[in-house]
Scaffold this motif. Structure first.
Motif, PDB file in Angstrom:
ATOM      1  N   GLU A  33       1.041  -1.241  -0.111  1.00  0.00           N
ATOM      2  CA  GLU A  33      -0.181   0.122  -0.072  1.00  0.00           C
ATOM      3  C   GLU A  33       0.769   1.240   0.007  1.00  0.00           C
ATOM      4  O   GLU A  33       2.031   1.525   0.675  1.00  0.00           O
ATOM      5  CB  GLU A  33      -0.985   0.013   1.301  1.00  0.00           C
ATOM      6  N   HIS A  34       0.567   2.283  -0.956  1.00  0.00           N
ATOM      7  CA  HIS A  34       1.438   3.532  -1.051  1.00  0.00           C
ATOM      8  C   HIS A  34       2.635   3.402  -1.480  1.00  0.00           C
ATOM      9  O   HIS A  34       3.632   3.942  -1.189  1.00  0.00           O
ATOM     10  CB  HIS A  34       1.184   4.316   0.437  1.00  0.00           C
ATOM     11  N   THR A  35       2.901   2.148  -2.116  1.00  0.00           N
ATOM     12  CA  THR A  35       4.351   2.012  -2.717  1.00  0.00           C
ATOM     13  C   THR A  35       4.225   2.444  -4.215  1.00  0.00           C
ATOM     14  O   THR A  35       5.429   2.503  -4.894  1.00  0.00           O
ATOM     15  CB  THR A  35       4.702   0.449  -2.528  1.00  0.00           C
ATOM     16  N   ASP A  36       3.463   2.176  -4.822  1.00  0.00           N
ATOM     17  CA  ASP A  36       3.233   2.520  -6.323  1.00  0.00           C
ATOM     18  C   ASP A  36       3.693   3.889  -6.822  1.00  0.00           C
ATOM     19  O   ASP A  36       4.207   3.999  -7.819  1.00  0.00           O
ATOM     20  CB  ASP A  36       1.627   2.200  -6.730  1.00  0.00           C
ATOM     21  N   TYR A  37       3.639   5.165  -5.933  1.00  0.00           N
ATOM     22  CA  TYR A  37       4.230   6.271  -6.448  1.00  0.00           C
ATOM     23  C   TYR A  37       5.586   6.361  -6.211  1.00  0.00           C
ATOM     24  O   TYR A  37       6.176   7.346  -6.297  1.00  0.00           O
ATOM     25  CB  TYR A  37       3.281   7.530  -6.135  1.00  0.00           C
ATOM     26  N   SER A  38       6.281   5.357  -5.405  1.00  0.00           N
ATOM     27  CA  SER A  38       7.607   5.291  -5.154  1.00  0.00           C
ATOM     28  C   SER A  38       7.864   4.254  -5.912  1.00  0.00           C
ATOM     29  O   SER A  38       9.343   3.803  -5.562  1.00  0.00           O
ATOM     30  CB  SER A  38       7.786   5.000  -3.862  1.00  0.00           C
ATOM     31  N   GLY A  39       7.681   3.906  -7.208  1.00  0.00           N
ATOM     32  CA  GLY A  39       8.349   3.045  -8.143  1.00  0.00           C
ATOM     33  C   GLY A  39       8.347   1.519  -7.386  1.00  0.00           C
ATOM     34  O   GLY A  39       9.045   0.799  -8.002  1.00  0.00           O
ATOM     35  N   GLY A  40       7.802   1.242  -6.511  1.00  0.00           N
ATOM     36  CA  GLY A  40       7.599  -0.027  -5.809  1.00  0.00           C
ATOM     37  C   GLY A  40       6.771  -1.250  -6.167  1.00  0.00           C
ATOM     38  O   GLY A  40       6.229  -0.996  -7.192  1.00  0.00           O
ATOM     39  N   PHE A  41       6.396  -2.204  -5.008  1.00  0.00           N
ATOM     40  CA  PHE A  41       5.741  -3.175  -5.377  1.00  0.00           C
ATOM     41  C   PHE A  41       4.387  -3.297  -4.761  1.00  0.00           C
ATOM     42  O   PHE A  41       4.386  -2.886  -3.978  1.00  0.00           O
ATOM     43  CB  PHE A  41       6.523  -4.604  -5.068  1.00  0.00           C
ATOM     44  N   ALA A 184      -2.707 -14.328  -7.284  1.00  0.00           N
ATOM     45  CA  ALA A 184      -2.410 -12.801  -7.043  1.00  0.00           C
ATOM     46  C   ALA A 184      -1.481 -12.397  -8.127  1.00  0.00           C
ATOM     47  O   ALA A 184      -0.672 -13.171  -8.792  1.00  0.00           O
ATOM     48  CB  ALA A 184      -1.733 -12.527  -5.677  1.00  0.00           C
ATOM     49  N   VAL A 185      -1.367 -11.080  -8.405  1.00  0.00           N
ATOM     50  CA  VAL A 185      -0.445 -10.392  -9.338  1.00  0.00           C
ATOM     51  C   VAL A 185       0.595  -9.316  -8.629  1.00  0.00           C
ATOM     52  O   VAL A 185       0.056  -8.148  -8.268  1.00  0.00           O
ATOM     53  CB  VAL A 185      -1.423  -9.532 -10.473  1.00  0.00           C
ATOM     54  N   MET A 186       1.706  -9.902  -8.408  1.00  0.00           N
ATOM     55  CA  MET A 186       2.765  -8.974  -7.950  1.00  0.00           C
ATOM     56  C   MET A 186       3.271  -8.005  -9.149  1.00  0.00           C
ATOM     57  O   MET A 186       3.839  -8.593 -10.017  1.00  0.00           O
ATOM     58  CB  MET A 186       3.924  -9.753  -7.298  1.00  0.00           C
ATOM     59  N   ILE A 187       2.866  -6.642  -8.832  1.00  0.00           N
ATOM     60  CA  ILE A 187       3.590  -5.683  -9.902  1.00  0.00           C
ATOM     61  C   ILE A 187       4.714  -4.980  -9.667  1.00  0.00           C
ATOM     62  O   ILE A 187       4.659  -4.326  -8.670  1.00  0.00           O
ATOM     63  CB  ILE A 187       2.126  -4.941 -10.486  1.00  0.00           C
ATOM     64  N   ASP A 188       5.667  -4.864 -10.634  1.00  0.00           N
ATOM     65  CA  ASP A 188       6.572  -3.914 -10.174  1.00  0.00           C
ATOM     66  C   ASP A 188       6.257  -2.750 -10.864  1.00  0.00           C
ATOM     67  O   ASP A 188       6.288  -2.704 -12.270  1.00  0.00           O
ATOM     68  CB  ASP A 188       8.003  -4.386 -11.088  1.00  0.00           C
ATOM     69  N   THR A 189       5.969  -1.744 -10.231  1.00  0.00           N
ATOM     70  CA  THR A 189       5.146  -0.563 -10.906  1.00  0.00           C
ATOM     71  C   THR A 189       6.316   0.303 -11.679  1.00  0.00           C
ATOM     72  O   THR A 189       5.792   1.354 -12.259  1.00  0.00           O
ATOM     73  CB  THR A 189       4.733   0.418  -9.701  1.00  0.00           C
ATOM     74  N   ILE A 273       9.323   1.706   2.603  1.00  0.00           N
ATOM     75  CA  ILE A 273      10.515   0.638   2.552  1.00  0.00           C
ATOM     76  C   ILE A 273      10.139  -0.516   2.989  1.00  0.00           C
ATOM     77  O   ILE A 273      10.334  -1.579   2.195  1.00  0.00           O
ATOM     78  CB  ILE A 273      11.708   1.523   3.078  1.00  0.00           C
ATOM     79  N   THR A 274       9.601  -0.528   3.956  1.00  0.00           N
ATOM     80  CA  THR A 274       9.323  -2.109   4.700  1.00  0.00           C
ATOM     81  C   THR A 274       8.310  -2.531   3.877  1.00  0.00           C
ATOM     82  O   THR A 274       8.010  -3.948   3.818  1.00  0.00           O
ATOM     83  CB  THR A 274       9.129  -1.890   6.464  1.00  0.00           C
ATOM     84  N   GLU A 275       7.390  -2.002   3.420  1.00  0.00           N
ATOM     85  CA  GLU A 275       6.081  -2.543   2.769  1.00  0.00           C
ATOM     86  C   GLU A 275       6.645  -3.100   1.371  1.00  0.00           C
ATOM     87  O   GLU A 275       6.378  -4.207   0.969  1.00  0.00           O
ATOM     88  CB  GLU A 275       5.225  -1.171   2.191  1.00  0.00           C
ATOM     89  N   ASP A 276       7.475  -2.475   0.635  1.00  0.00           N
ATOM     90  CA  ASP A 276       8.305  -3.158  -0.568  1.00  0.00           C
ATOM     91  C   ASP A 276       8.606  -4.371  -0.104  1.00  0.00           C
ATOM     92  O   ASP A 276       8.432  -5.444  -0.813  1.00  0.00           O
ATOM     93  CB  ASP A 276       9.498  -2.263  -1.088  1.00  0.00           C
TER      94      ASP A 276
END
Ligand code: ADP
Ligand code: MG
Length: 387
Positions: A33-41, A184-189, A273-276
């Motif tokens: 959650e809230h990782t997508d606008y930091s280029g995360g997963f 589930a679909v793990m997306i590398d944003t 960082i921990t969420e990624d």
């Protein structure tokens, strides 16, 4: 909701043309959650609720769309449709036509659409992206154009960002295009690549809608959170210029330079960082069929969302605490933007009915609110349907 055959019959009755049919699911985010606008997963799954569209081509340059859910239709020349926003449900399919035209795809001949869906509207399960992707599949299918799924997802995101005017990330449209039954679909944003993570078929995804949405003064707290993350990122970049987004930063970086940030920035950055890391660990947990581990990661993700990101609320914490007490529940967490909305729970299939009942009763007793609860498996992404 109408079956595909009933929808086809309705379309034929309205337009006197045999339609093609397309379906696109809603989605829920399992973790990330809230990782997508930091280029995360992120790791969402498509769900068993979907939007169906019946479509037939026209020759008069009109876009005629009928929404069964709204019991409304619009009928406009395409040229007019794509210049003025109607500020209604029709902006979602119209936005997709607009985005297709932006890609130099000729949509000028016109289309007739009949739309029906059972994705709960405005519940955070992305009925909007489901309508967009179903429209894109329908129009591309009618025109006989083959487009890679990631391109369709980007096109639909553009429709929602630039035409509808909602600042959404790529996750919803992407998983709705690329979802796979029982995965589930793990997306590398950052790179827009994805990894499927199998969910055992005897597990259900149970979504509990708290029915509350706390609006903070600045539009849900989202803008403040983003600014706090930006500020933290900026400090890390002064020490390690190679950090482009928080996805590139580590807990070690935070330990070294976090003291230069505000307490809020430090905590928001620590959440991201921990969420990624948790999303990457969650893929491994599913791959090794370790649901207990997956549940632990969901729990840690909830605590981080609650304490570091500070985007939970009392009603959501009640739902999560209740879920954690139920037999057969592997994990529970707040899903979506925060400050209300839904929790997502991973529950053994043979406990799902009892879980749902206990959640209804417990939440009603604690808050006086009747939750809406949806049970699903991970489902397939958008596809054509034959009738
Ligand atoms: P969410 O995506 O979380 O469900 P949104 O507010 O982003 O919530 O999108 C909901 C909107 O999407 C609805 O208000 C409507 O405009 C549009 N929509 C969703 N499903 C349908 C449908 N079956 N027919 C027409 N419009 C729909
Ligand atoms: Mg939406």
């Amino acid at each position: 909701m109408q079956t595909p055959a009933e929808l086809a019959a309705l379309h034929k009755q309205t337009f006197n043309a045999a339609p093609k049919l397309y379906a696109a699911p809603g989605r829920v985010n399992l973790i990330g959650e809230h990782t997508d606008y930091s280029g995360g997963f992120v790791m969402p799954a498509a769900i068993d609720f979907s939007t169906l569209i019946a479509i037939s081509p026209r020759t008069d340059g009109h876009f005629f769309a009928h929404s069964v859910n709204f019991n409304e239709h619009i009928d406009k020349p395409i040229s007019e449709l794509l210049t003025v926003r109607a500020k209604s449900w029709s902006d979602y399919p119209a936005g997709v036509l607009w985005a297709l035209r932006e890609k130099s795809i000729d949509v000028s001949a016109g289309f007739s659409l009949t739309i029906v869906g059972n994705v709960p509207l405005g519940a955070g399960l992305s009925s909007s992206a489901s309508v967009e992707v179903a429209t894109a599949f329908a129009v591309l299918g009618t025109l006989g154009i083959d487009m890679p799924l990631s391109e369709i997802a980007l096109l639909c995101q553009r429709a929602e960002n630039a035409f509808v005017g909602a600042n959404v990330g790529i996750m919803d449209q992407f998983v709705i295009c690329c979802g796979k039954q029982d995965n589930a679909v793990m997306i590398d944003t950052r790179f827009l690549t994805y990894t499927l993570a199998p969910i055992p078929p005897d597990v259900r995804i149970v979504i509990c809608n708290s029915m509350v949405k706390h609006t903070l003064a600045d539009g849900g707290g989202y803008n403040t959170r983003r600014a706090e993350i930006e500020a933290g990122l900026h400090i890390l970049q002064q020490h390690r210029p190679e950090i482009v987004a928080l996805r590139d930063a580590t807990l070690d970086d935070l330990a070294r330079w976090g003291s230069e940030m505000s307490e809020q920035s430090l905590r928001r950055c620590r959440h991201v960082i921990t969420e990624d890391d948790r999303v990457l660990a969650a893929v491994l947990a599913f791959q090794s069929k370790d649901l207990t581990r997956f549940g632990e990661l969901m729990h840690q993700a909830h605590l981080s969302f609650r304490d570091d990101f500070e985007a939970s609320c009392p009603e959501i914490d009640i739902l999560v605490n209740l879920a954690n007490k139920q037999t057969g529940c592997y994990g529970a967490r707040l899903t979506g933007g925060g400050f209300g909305g839904c929790t997502v729970n991973l529950v053994a299939a043979d406990h799902a009915a009892a879980f749902t009942k206990a959640m209804h009763v417990g939440y009603l007793n604690a808050t006086g609110i009747t939750a809406e609860i949806y049970t699903s498996r991970a489902s397939a992404g958008a596809h054509a349907i034959s009738v």
